[in-house]
Design an enzyme around this catalytic site. Structure first.
Site, PDB file in Angstrom:
ATOM      1  N   CYS A  87     169.078 -11.032 -34.708  1.00 18.23           N
ATOM      2  CA  CYS A  87     169.184 -11.601 -33.360  1.00 18.23           C
ATOM      3  C   CYS A  87     168.435 -12.919 -33.159  1.00 18.23           C
ATOM      4  O   CYS A  87     168.964 -13.815 -32.499  1.00 18.23           O
ATOM      5  CB  CYS A  87     168.807 -10.574 -32.297  1.00 18.23           C
ATOM      6  SG  CYS A  87     167.675  -9.297 -32.772  1.00 18.23           S
ATOM      7  N   ARG A 140     163.340  -4.090 -44.192  1.00 18.12           N
ATOM      8  CA  ARG A 140     162.220  -3.365 -43.586  1.00 18.12           C
ATOM      9  C   ARG A 140     161.463  -2.656 -44.704  1.00 18.12           C
ATOM     10  O   ARG A 140     162.094  -2.020 -45.554  1.00 18.12           O
ATOM     11  CB  ARG A 140     162.703  -2.313 -42.586  1.00 18.12           C
ATOM     12  CG  ARG A 140     163.736  -2.816 -41.588  1.00 18.12           C
ATOM     13  CD  ARG A 140     163.126  -3.397 -40.336  1.00 18.12           C
ATOM     14  NE  ARG A 140     164.158  -3.936 -39.460  1.00 18.12           N
ATOM     15  CZ  ARG A 140     164.908  -3.198 -38.629  1.00 18.12           C
ATOM     16  NH1 ARG A 140     164.713  -1.899 -38.564  1.00 18.12           N
ATOM     17  NH2 ARG A 140     165.825  -3.767 -37.879  1.00 18.12           N
ATOM     18  N   GLN A 171     173.729  -5.003 -41.537  1.00 18.46           N
ATOM     19  CA  GLN A 171     174.179  -4.584 -40.210  1.00 18.46           C
ATOM     20  C   GLN A 171     175.482  -5.286 -39.847  1.00 18.46           C
ATOM     21  O   GLN A 171     175.653  -6.469 -40.140  1.00 18.46           O
ATOM     22  CB  GLN A 171     173.123  -4.929 -39.159  1.00 18.46           C
ATOM     23  CG  GLN A 171     171.824  -4.151 -39.289  1.00 18.46           C
ATOM     24  CD  GLN A 171     170.813  -4.579 -38.237  1.00 18.46           C
ATOM     25  OE1 GLN A 171     170.529  -5.770 -38.092  1.00 18.46           O
ATOM     26  NE2 GLN A 171     170.282  -3.630 -37.504  1.00 18.46           N
ATOM     27  N   ASP A 205     176.407  -6.734 -37.312  1.00 25.01           N
ATOM     28  CA  ASP A 205     175.706  -7.199 -36.124  1.00 25.01           C
ATOM     29  C   ASP A 205     176.552  -8.183 -35.322  1.00 25.01           C
ATOM     30  O   ASP A 205     177.326  -8.957 -35.891  1.00 25.01           O
ATOM     31  CB  ASP A 205     174.405  -7.890 -36.549  1.00 25.01           C
ATOM     32  CG  ASP A 205     173.230  -7.471 -35.684  1.00 25.01           C
ATOM     33  OD1 ASP A 205     173.479  -6.890 -34.620  1.00 25.01           O
ATOM     34  OD2 ASP A 205     172.082  -7.726 -36.075  1.00 25.01           O
ATOM     35  N   HIS A 259     176.139 -10.536 -31.375  1.00 22.88           N
ATOM     36  CA  HIS A 259     175.401 -10.809 -30.145  1.00 22.88           C
ATOM     37  C   HIS A 259     176.292 -11.588 -29.197  1.00 22.88           C
ATOM     38  O   HIS A 259     176.904 -12.588 -29.579  1.00 22.88           O
ATOM     39  CB  HIS A 259     174.112 -11.569 -30.456  1.00 22.88           C
ATOM     40  CG  HIS A 259     173.180 -10.776 -31.319  1.00 22.88           C
ATOM     41  ND1 HIS A 259     173.168 -10.879 -32.695  1.00 22.88           N
ATOM     42  CD2 HIS A 259     172.267  -9.810 -31.004  1.00 22.88           C
ATOM     43  CE1 HIS A 259     172.279 -10.039 -33.192  1.00 22.88           C
ATOM     44  NE2 HIS A 259     171.725  -9.373 -32.196  1.00 22.88           N
ATOM     45  N   LYS A 296     169.424   0.884 -24.403  1.00 16.69           N
ATOM     46  CA  LYS A 296     170.537   0.981 -25.351  1.00 16.69           C
ATOM     47  C   LYS A 296     171.517   2.071 -24.924  1.00 16.69           C
ATOM     48  O   LYS A 296     171.159   2.994 -24.201  1.00 16.69           O
ATOM     49  CB  LYS A 296     170.030   1.346 -26.747  1.00 16.69           C
ATOM     50  CG  LYS A 296     168.973   0.451 -27.332  1.00 16.69           C
ATOM     51  CD  LYS A 296     168.610   0.894 -28.752  1.00 16.69           C
ATOM     52  CE  LYS A 296     167.902   2.235 -28.774  1.00 16.69           C
ATOM     53  NZ  LYS A 296     167.613   2.716 -30.146  1.00 16.69           N
ATOM     54  N   HIS A 350     173.406  -6.909 -27.643  1.00 18.91           N
ATOM     55  CA  HIS A 350     173.334  -6.639 -29.084  1.00 18.91           C
ATOM     56  C   HIS A 350     174.282  -5.472 -29.360  1.00 18.91           C
ATOM     57  O   HIS A 350     174.276  -4.490 -28.614  1.00 18.91           O
ATOM     58  CB  HIS A 350     171.932  -6.199 -29.508  1.00 18.91           C
ATOM     59  CG  HIS A 350     170.823  -7.110 -29.100  1.00 18.91           C
ATOM     60  ND1 HIS A 350     170.020  -7.771 -30.005  1.00 18.91           N
ATOM     61  CD2 HIS A 350     170.353  -7.468 -27.868  1.00 18.91           C
ATOM     62  CE1 HIS A 350     169.113  -8.478 -29.367  1.00 18.91           C
ATOM     63  NE2 HIS A 350     169.282  -8.302 -28.070  1.00 18.91           N
TER      64      HIS A 350
END
Length: 650
Positions: free
Chosen positions: A337, A366, A384, A386, A388, A472, A518
């Site tokens: 992000c 991570r 991910q 992902d 946005h 979320k 997100h």
């Protein structure tokens, strides 16, 4: 008299001092026999706790998560009693309920516990259970509690009590056993009809490797013997479906100690599987107006300081990368992000340009502890799906609902039909772990609640499960074994646009702040594929299979015809291969079954003469006597794919 509000909204009057069990009996004797625990005004209480004020009561049975929690927590007390009786001088520490049962951490001293001890522990627990001892809560002063454990010479309980405030300390008694406890028990031990010690493992006191290592005894219990039998059968099936086992058998992925723990290597078949999933989602995203972007695997430390990720994850993540330049530090990307915020910031935007939807299959990193790594479900590097969305506040509702539609399309195409939408909100009391103003949080939370309601989703609300920057909508999916996984998430964020000073020019010619959504329907490719593997037992939907068919020739004489069949299948865009090994047809079929091949196409003299194939489906008996032409088979494949892979409608 007091007014008690029940979950259906009805309000009933009871005498002050009535208990949850009294309320259950007033509703029906059947309910009273099955009530395991209760909560009043959101606080867990005993079924025997007197109700003295007006409030809302919820009664829990075995069918409720809180009912199971009380059942397993209570059984952990009985486990502790049995261990204390069987092994003199041991020191008990903590024994909570967990997702699949309970455990108790014990300092066994000179005693050793092995699998051979499980049976006698189980037998003693069931003996205690049959005696139907009631669980009784009582308060104690801090001095009384410390004195009790001083005589037992138990430093672990003493340490726990030392951190508690006087007036908040309670004990639970049953039979001759007493334990420090906050509460939440079943009415008596008699409800426990079946139990099993599952395993023992080492565990450091309070999770700190500097402390003494204890023995953690895991167990599970049930109100019926059949429930335990079914559970153990389910565990055996779970072993057969383990994605680590299937991933190796199907040659999808591998791990290498030289590469590093938690860093999967995708083999050709696995890489092809991933690519098909990516192309599937990219196609839907393109129709929905997303634009693909690509960002680096690293970023300057300052980027993640600005976003708040460094403060949140920095201490537990990969440490900064220092370059030859003095003071220059980079981090492996923990999130995509911040990079997407900077893409938005590359030019000024008008209200006419919004919404902007950026999508990326971005790999993030991570540093998970080695003991927490587990196949593909817990890794150190993962990709991910992902995206946005940057939109005006008045566009938020419509954009959020469009993302819900996309998530539902993904689930339906991959056979995930049983799910609940979890509305993950802030902790109602501890607000320190979140960034941003209360006003923005309230707007974001209301947006999610309203969108989920309007889409008619089956929802639950969980406080304390929000991300640190926003609430979320998490999709909790049940797999074929009834296990629940979090797959897919949508988040509303007013905070990162402020931190990165994102703006757009409104129709009033003034600068305004966009809202950020997100979203990741898969979550992470690694975890999603692991769960899909276990859900399907490796029998993926036909459109996703690495190979959809394998051609098996009865002998070398028919290899040329097998190659002709392969070419014709390729013309129909059917993924196939030939097994031309010098093996019997029975051996080839067995191996194809192990590889989860959806179709086995057997060719011999008759097939070559007639221009046909003998089709055998995965799991079918026999050698395949369903004869058809290539065109007929191609139509069969396409019809089966069309049943599963619906067209995404924007």
């Amino acid at each position: 008299m007091i007014q008690v509000t029940l979950p259906d909204g009805s309000i009933k009057a009871y005498e002050a001092g009535s208990t949850p069990m009294d309320v259950a009996k007033s509703i029906s004797e059947g309910l009273a026999r099955n009530v395991l625990s209760a909560s009043y005004n959101g606080e867990t209480i005993e079924t025997t706790t007197p109700l003295t004020t007006n409030g809302s009561l919820v009664l829990y049975t075995w069918n409720d998560a809180n009912g199971k929690k009380a059942f397993w927590h209570s059984t952990s007390h009985v486990l502790a009693q049995a261990l204390q009786e069987l092994y003199s001088g041991i020191k008990l520490t903590i024994g909570p309920a967990i997702e699949t049962g309970f455990y108790y951490d014990v300092d066994f001293g000179e005693h050793k516990i092995t699998d051979a001890d499980f049976k006698k522990i189980e037998d003693r627990i069931l003996e205690i259970a049959r005696e139907k001892h009631e669980f009784t809560m009582r308060s104690a002063t801090k001095a009384e509690a410390l004195a009790f454990y001083a005589q037992e010479n138990n430093p672990y309980k003493t340490e726990l009590i030392s951190n508690l405030e006087d007036g908040t300390i309670t004990f639970c008694d049953h039979a001759t056993f007493t334990d420090l406890c906050r509460g939440g028990h079943i009415p008596n031990t008699g409800f426990i009809k079946a139990m099993k010690i599952m395993s023992v493992a080492g565990a450091y006191w309070r999770g700190d490797e500097k402390n003494k290592q204890l023995t953690r005894v895991y167990g599970v219990s049930f109100p019926k013997q059949k429930d335990l039998t079914d559970y153990l059968e389910l565990l055996e099936e779970a072993k057969r479906r383990d994605h680590r086992k299937l991933g190796k058998e199907l040659e999808l992925f591998a791990f290498s100690q030289k590469v590093g723990q938690g860093l999967p290597l995708w083999l050709p078949k696995g890489a092809a599987l991933r690519d098909r999933l990516e192309q599937f989602l990219k196609k839907a995203q393109k129709k929905a107006g997303y634009e693909q972007v690509v960002t680096p695997h690293i970023g300057q430390k300052e980027l993640y300081v600005t976003s708040g990720h460094y403060a949140k994850y920095g201490a537990d993540s990969f440490q900064p990368i220092n370059t030859p330049a003095e003071g220059e530090e980079f981090l492996l990307k923990p999130m995509n992000c911040p990079h997407h915020c900077e893409i938005y910031n590359t030019k000024p935007w008008s209200y006419k340009d919004l919404p902007k939807r950026y999508a990326e299959f971005g790999t993030v990193y991570r540093y998970e502890q080695s003991g927490e790594l587990h196949g593909l479900t817990r890794v150190r590097g993962f990709t991910q799906d992902d995206a946005h969305i940057f939109c005006m506040p008045e566009q938020l509702d419509e954009e959020f609902k469009k993302v819900i539609d996309l998530v539902l399309y993904v689930f339906s195409s991959l056979g995930f039909e049983n799910f609940t939408a979890q509305i993950s909100l802030r902790d109602q009391e501890n607000r320190e772990k979140y960034i941003g103003s209360d006003e923005n949080w309230e707007k974001a939370e209301n947006a999610i609640i309203n969108a989920a309601r309007d889409k008619g989703l089956n929802t639950v609300v969980e406080y304390g499960e929000a991300a640190f920057y926003g609430p979320k909508l998490d999709f909790m999916v049940k797999d074929a074994l009834g296990r629940q996984w979090q797959l897919g998430t949508i988040q509303v964020d007013y905070n990162l646009p402020e931190r990165f000073d994102l703006t757009y020019k409104g129709s009033d010619n003034e600068l305004h702040r966009p809202v950020m959504i997100h979203r990741a329907p898969f979550g992470s490719m690694e975890r999603f594929i692991a769960i899909l593997l276990e859900h399907t037992a490796g029998n993926f939907p036909l459109w996703l299979m690495p190979e959809q068919a394998i051609i098996l020739s009865l002998s070398e004489k028919y290899e040329n015809y097998a190659k002709k069949v392969l070419n014709l299948l390729e013309n129909h865009e059917i993924r196939a291969l030939i097994d031309n090994r010098n093996e019997t047809i029975g051996k080839k079929i067995r191996d194809a079954e192990m590889q989860k091949m959806p179709f086995m196409l057997i060719v011999g003299e008759d097939e070559e003469q007639n221009g046909t194939i003998a089709v055998r489906r995965h799991g079918q008996e026999g050698r395949g006597n369903n004869s058809m032409t290539i065109d007929q088979f191609a139509l069969l494949v396409q019809e089966e794919i069309d049943k599963t892979l619906k067209v995404f409608n924007v």
